[in-house]
Design a protein around this motif. Sequence first.
Motif, PDB file in Angstrom:
ATOM      1  N   LEU A 145      40.517  29.423  45.422  1.00 29.79           N
ATOM      2  CA  LEU A 145      39.960  30.262  44.364  1.00 29.79           C
ATOM      3  C   LEU A 145      39.339  31.516  44.968  1.00 29.79           C
ATOM      4  CD1 LEU A 145      38.724  27.045  43.669  1.00 29.79           C
ATOM      5  CD2 LEU A 145      38.653  28.219  41.470  1.00 29.79           C
ATOM      6  N   GLY A 146      39.326  32.592  44.196  1.00 24.92           N
ATOM      7  CA  GLY A 146      38.699  33.819  44.660  1.00 24.92           C
ATOM      8  C   GLY A 146      38.369  34.734  43.502  1.00 24.92           C
ATOM      9  N   ILE A 147      37.551  35.732  43.784  1.00 23.88           N
ATOM     10  CA  ILE A 147      37.210  36.728  42.775  1.00 23.88           C
ATOM     11  C   ILE A 147      38.317  37.774  42.757  1.00 23.88           C
ATOM     12  CG2 ILE A 147      35.562  38.499  42.096  1.00 23.88           C
ATOM     13  CD1 ILE A 147      34.401  35.754  41.805  1.00 23.88           C
ATOM     14  N   VAL A 148      38.879  38.034  41.578  1.00 25.29           N
ATOM     15  CA  VAL A 148      39.974  38.995  41.465  1.00 25.29           C
ATOM     16  C   VAL A 148      39.682  40.006  40.357  1.00 25.29           C
ATOM     17  CG1 VAL A 148      41.638  37.271  42.259  1.00 25.29           C
ATOM     18  CG2 VAL A 148      41.309  37.638  39.811  1.00 25.29           C
ATOM     19  N   HIS A 149      40.291  41.170  40.483  1.00 22.25           N
ATOM     20  CA  HIS A 149      40.212  42.176  39.432  1.00 22.25           C
ATOM     21  C   HIS A 149      40.995  41.692  38.209  1.00 22.25           C
ATOM     22  CE1 HIS A 149      39.706  44.395  43.227  1.00 22.25           C
ATOM     23  NE2 HIS A 149      39.010  45.284  42.534  1.00 22.25           N
ATOM     24  N   ASP A 150      40.401  41.849  37.045  1.00 21.94           N
ATOM     25  CA  ASP A 150      41.131  41.484  35.834  1.00 21.94           C
ATOM     26  C   ASP A 150      42.425  42.281  35.711  1.00 21.94           C
ATOM     27  OD1 ASP A 150      38.945  39.893  35.371  1.00 21.94           O
ATOM     28  OD2 ASP A 150      38.452  40.729  33.403  1.00 21.94           O
ATOM     29  N   PHE A 151      42.411  43.559  36.165  1.00 21.99           N
ATOM     30  CA  PHE A 151      43.615  44.377  36.027  1.00 21.99           C
ATOM     31  C   PHE A 151      44.716  43.947  36.991  1.00 21.99           C
ATOM     32  CE2 PHE A 151      40.792  47.258  38.656  1.00 21.99           C
ATOM     33  CZ  PHE A 151      41.502  47.205  39.851  1.00 21.99           C
ATOM     34  N   ALA A 152      44.400  43.075  37.956  1.00 20.61           N
ATOM     35  CA  ALA A 152      45.428  42.595  38.888  1.00 20.61           C
ATOM     36  C   ALA A 152      46.094  41.310  38.398  1.00 20.61           C
ATOM     37  CB  ALA A 152      44.813  42.359  40.262  1.00 20.61           C
ATOM     38  N   ILE A 153      45.434  40.582  37.511  1.00 20.55           N
ATOM     39  CA  ILE A 153      45.951  39.282  37.075  1.00 20.55           C
ATOM     40  C   ILE A 153      47.340  39.378  36.442  1.00 20.55           C
ATOM     41  CG2 ILE A 153      45.546  37.348  35.496  1.00 20.55           C
ATOM     42  CD1 ILE A 153      42.577  37.609  36.062  1.00 20.55           C
ATOM     43  N   PRO A 154      47.653  40.408  35.632  1.00 21.14           N
ATOM     44  CA  PRO A 154      49.014  40.478  35.068  1.00 21.14           C
ATOM     45  C   PRO A 154      50.117  40.568  36.116  1.00 21.14           C
ATOM     46  CG  PRO A 154      47.522  41.907  33.833  1.00 21.14           C
ATOM     47  CD  PRO A 154      46.767  41.443  35.046  1.00 21.14           C
ATOM     48  N   PHE A 155      49.784  40.953  37.348  1.00 15.63           N
ATOM     49  CA  PHE A 155      50.787  41.057  38.403  1.00 15.63           C
ATOM     50  C   PHE A 155      50.966  39.739  39.160  1.00 15.63           C
ATOM     51  CE2 PHE A 155      49.129  45.309  37.706  1.00 15.63           C
ATOM     52  CZ  PHE A 155      50.282  46.078  37.642  1.00 15.63           C
ATOM     53  N   ALA A 156      50.224  38.715  38.780  1.00 19.87           N
ATOM     54  CA  ALA A 156      50.276  37.431  39.482  1.00 19.87           C
ATOM     55  C   ALA A 156      50.498  36.298  38.481  1.00 19.87           C
ATOM     56  CB  ALA A 156      48.991  37.209  40.275  1.00 19.87           C
ATOM     57  N   PRO A 157      51.723  36.073  38.059  1.00 17.38           N
ATOM     58  CA  PRO A 157      51.997  34.999  37.101  1.00 17.38           C
ATOM     59  C   PRO A 157      51.477  33.661  37.596  1.00 17.38           C
ATOM     60  CG  PRO A 157      53.936  36.371  37.421  1.00 17.38           C
ATOM     61  CD  PRO A 157      52.952  36.791  38.454  1.00 17.38           C
ATOM     62  N   GLY A 158      50.841  32.915  36.709  1.00 14.51           N
ATOM     63  CA  GLY A 158      50.301  31.611  37.064  1.00 14.51           C
ATOM     64  C   GLY A 158      48.850  31.648  37.489  1.00 14.51           C
ATOM     65  N   VAL A 159      48.316  32.835  37.775  1.00 20.93           N
ATOM     66  CA  VAL A 159      46.903  32.961  38.139  1.00 20.93           C
ATOM     67  C   VAL A 159      46.083  33.154  36.866  1.00 20.93           C
ATOM     68  CG1 VAL A 159      45.191  34.390  39.326  1.00 20.93           C
ATOM     69  CG2 VAL A 159      47.385  33.887  40.425  1.00 20.93           C
ATOM     70  N   ARG A 160      45.024  32.376  36.727  1.00 19.20           N
ATOM     71  CA  ARG A 160      44.183  32.503  35.535  1.00 19.20           C
ATOM     72  C   ARG A 160      42.708  32.363  35.895  1.00 19.20           C
ATOM     73  NH1 ARG A 160      42.632  27.488  33.359  1.00 19.20           N
ATOM     74  NH2 ARG A 160      43.733  25.671  34.169  1.00 19.20           N
TER      75      ARG A 160
END
Length: 296
Positions: free
Chosen positions: A231-246
């Motif tokens: 798990l890690g802290i991610v930018h919300d705007f990056a999540i659409p580029f990583a299918p399966g990450v929520r």
Amino acid sequence: MDWDDLRIFLAVARNESLSGAGRRLGLDASTVGRRIARLEQAVGAVLFAKTPQGYILTTEGGRLVAPAEAAEKAAAAAFEATWRDEGISGQLRIGAPDGCANYLLPQIAHRMSERHPGLEIQIVALPRVVNLSKREADMAIAVSPPETGRLTVQRLSEYHLHLAAHDDYLRSHPPIARLADLRHHRMIGYIPDMIFDRELDYLSETGVEAAAITSNSVSVQMQAIRAGAGLGIVHDFAIPFAPGVRKVLPDEIALTRNFWLLRHADDRASRRMTLLADELGREIRQEIALLEAKPD
């Protein structure tokens, strides 16, 4: 004295190397060296001292910087005096932290290039603050406003970050219902001694003391999360580029940060740079809003 020689002189002074200046100008290092030698012959003084750290200005070279920068501004003003409104041309180098550079700027550059076919956009992704005083970029995006330097600083947009993981990781590890459950999980984050801005110290806000996998790159961290490594802290705007990450524990762990646009103070009088800065700012705000609105 040839303005083009002064342009090369400034590039060497800012990059502290012939090769670095050559890359910036699109010239080979030997050509840069010959032009510096020609300029030194014209002014009758040695302008640079070659040291193990690079090409350092001599006293005589330091005296030439201000007149050379004045000539640079005059050349830019002459260009703008003949500039037409049908499109912005020339080169624009944008420095940005790698999260912004990877997930926002490529599509923004695409749209700006469509509108301005004569514009060459260069994106410099660095895991540190871009040095505008050395002209590493024409403008830079930062995660906090600088406290020193002759810069124009403009707040661009806020953005949001959350704890996230890939579905594969979540299915194969104990459930996470509250913050205390995180101590049983593998965390991904920044290398602590390579955090170049306090705004990037995300994990400290989760209560987690250490991460098992670390990198100075946001993109590397995201790829590790996408691979199911933790798990890690991610930018919300990056999540659409990583299918399966929520998002995980979105109500308990929600961070807000800001992007700031930094420009040379001397560029305030440049109509071209002001138009580009305004357009870049609008594009960043729109792109963040679009990507953050997509469901994870």
